[in-house]
Design a protein around this motif. Structure first.
Motif, PDB file in Angstrom:
ATOM      1  N   HIS A 120     -14.725  17.924-128.152  1.00 56.77           N
ATOM      2  CA  HIS A 120     -13.615  18.566-127.423  1.00 56.77           C
ATOM      3  C   HIS A 120     -12.448  17.491-127.403  1.00 56.77           C
ATOM      4  O   HIS A 120     -12.573  16.214-126.671  1.00 56.77           O
ATOM      5  N   THR A 121     -11.362  17.653-127.857  1.00 57.82           N
ATOM      6  CA  THR A 121     -10.193  16.860-127.852  1.00 57.82           C
ATOM      7  C   THR A 121      -9.461  17.169-126.588  1.00 57.82           C
ATOM      8  O   THR A 121      -9.253  18.174-125.969  1.00 57.82           O
ATOM      9  N   PRO A 122      -8.893  16.027-125.744  1.00 54.47           N
ATOM     10  CA  PRO A 122      -8.325  16.214-124.735  1.00 54.47           C
ATOM     11  C   PRO A 122      -6.992  16.825-124.933  1.00 54.47           C
ATOM     12  O   PRO A 122      -6.431  16.757-125.797  1.00 54.47           O
ATOM     13  N   PRO A 123      -6.474  17.808-123.986  1.00 55.35           N
ATOM     14  CA  PRO A 123      -5.197  18.356-124.264  1.00 55.35           C
ATOM     15  C   PRO A 123      -4.063  17.480-124.301  1.00 55.35           C
ATOM     16  O   PRO A 123      -4.137  16.301-123.655  1.00 55.35           O
ATOM     17  N   VAL A 124      -2.958  17.553-124.914  1.00 53.73           N
ATOM     18  CA  VAL A 124      -1.988  16.773-125.080  1.00 53.73           C
ATOM     19  C   VAL A 124      -0.892  17.117-123.941  1.00 53.73           C
ATOM     20  O   VAL A 124      -0.418  18.108-123.878  1.00 53.73           O
ATOM     21  N   ILE A 125      -0.770  16.088-122.990  1.00 56.48           N
ATOM     22  CA  ILE A 125       0.384  16.397-122.136  1.00 56.48           C
ATOM     23  C   ILE A 125       1.791  15.846-122.442  1.00 56.48           C
ATOM     24  O   ILE A 125       1.771  14.752-122.885  1.00 56.48           O
ATOM     25  N   GLU A 126       2.616  16.835-122.743  1.00 52.67           N
ATOM     26  CA  GLU A 126       3.999  16.367-123.092  1.00 52.67           C
ATOM     27  C   GLU A 126       4.888  16.215-121.778  1.00 52.67           C
ATOM     28  O   GLU A 126       4.871  17.125-121.002  1.00 52.67           O
ATOM     29  N   ILE A 127       5.407  15.167-121.526  1.00 50.43           N
ATOM     30  CA  ILE A 127       6.328  14.920-120.477  1.00 50.43           C
ATOM     31  C   ILE A 127       7.810  15.151-121.109  1.00 50.43           C
ATOM     32  O   ILE A 127       8.216  14.535-122.152  1.00 50.43           O
ATOM     33  N   ILE A 128       8.425  16.155-120.118  1.00 47.18           N
ATOM     34  CA  ILE A 128       9.922  16.257-120.805  1.00 47.18           C
ATOM     35  C   ILE A 128      10.626  15.627-119.598  1.00 47.18           C
ATOM     36  O   ILE A 128      10.300  15.439-118.290  1.00 47.18           O
ATOM     37  N   ASP A 129      11.815  15.448-119.820  1.00 44.74           N
ATOM     38  CA  ASP A 129      12.993  15.187-118.906  1.00 44.74           C
ATOM     39  C   ASP A 129      13.123  16.273-117.909  1.00 44.74           C
ATOM     40  O   ASP A 129      13.299  17.432-118.069  1.00 44.74           O
ATOM     41  N   ASP A 130      13.542  15.868-116.745  1.00 48.45           N
ATOM     42  CA  ASP A 130      14.196  16.762-115.699  1.00 48.45           C
ATOM     43  C   ASP A 130      15.230  17.376-116.276  1.00 48.45           C
ATOM     44  O   ASP A 130      16.205  16.768-116.885  1.00 48.45           O
TER      45      ASP A 130
END
Length: 235
Positions: free
Chosen positions: A76-86
């Motif tokens: 199980h690969t961990p989900p990819v968390i995408e950080i976006i700008d405000d």
């Protein structure tokens, strides 16, 4: 005086011994004859005792089976968390509370609809709020007691023992159940007794009951069933 016969040549001298020996021989022969066992030879006797040679025995060959390899374990690969700008252009959604508070307006009484409770059509005699009133019980302190007394008085007044029942020696109790309708009339008369003649007489007595004031539940006329036994007894 000398005996005439020689004692050594007397045949009866050893007769008891010979008898014992003969009896023992006969018993021995009888025992051997009873215990003697003989077997009948069947054509399958040779087959039953047939023995196979060791060379004729065939051993099953040993084979090696190759099993498929087990499936690889799931990773199980961990989900990819995408950080976006405000983003300043986005507007937040305000969730308004629906709970009442000191600023909530109270609805007026005239706007509230009150559900009407449906009154039952038939109410038992013991639980009806206002019991049916027999004519003549208007000034009585207890209408239920007066009702029962007037019913008993009516039965005694109109009671007639059928002649056919007297001739046949019929007697017993007839259980009568009738209903005081919403308009005060008597209906739905049911009865059970030992004979049809007695039931017919009980029905005639109940049919002569006068019209009454109906029973009421919360001020609304309702049907009230009432039961009473009528006893027929020969003197």
């Amino acid at each position: 005086m000398e005996p005439k016969k020689n004692q050594e040549l007397d045949l009866k001298r050893n007769s008891l011994l010979y008898f014992s020996i003969g009896l023992a021989a006969v018993l021995l022969l009888a025992y051997v004859a009873l215990e003697w066992k003989s077997f009948h030879k069947t054509p399958y006797e040779d087959i039953a005792h047939l023995k196979l040679e060791d060379d004729l025995r065939e051993n099953a060959p040993i084979t090696i089976q190759k099993l498929p390899p087990p499936p690889p374990p799931k990773i199980h690969t961990p989900p990819v968390i995408e950080i976006i700008d405000d983003d300043d252009d986005k507007t937040e959604t305000f969730i308004e509370s629906i709970e009442p508070n000191h600023t909530t307006e109270v609805a007026s009484i005239g706007e509230i609809e009150v559900a009407k409770e449906e009154e039952p059509e038939i109410v038992p005699w013991k639980t009806v709020e206002e019991a049916p009133m027999f004519p003549g019980c208007e000034n009585a302190t207890d209408h239920r007691v007066c009702f029962q007394e007037m019913i008993q008085k009516h039965i005694r007044k109109n009671f007639r023992y059928p002649k056919s029942a007297q001739e046949m020696g019929l007697q017993g109790r007839v259980n009568v159940v009738f209903t005081i309708q919403k308009d005060g009339s008597i209906g739905d008369v049911r009865m059970r007794g030992p004979h049809k003649i007695l039931e017919t007489e009980a029905s005639r007595i109940i049919s002569k009951l006068p019209k009454m004031s109906p029973g009421k539940q919360r001020g609304t006329p309702v049907k009230v069933p009432f039961s009473i036994p009528i006893t027929f007894r020969l003197n």
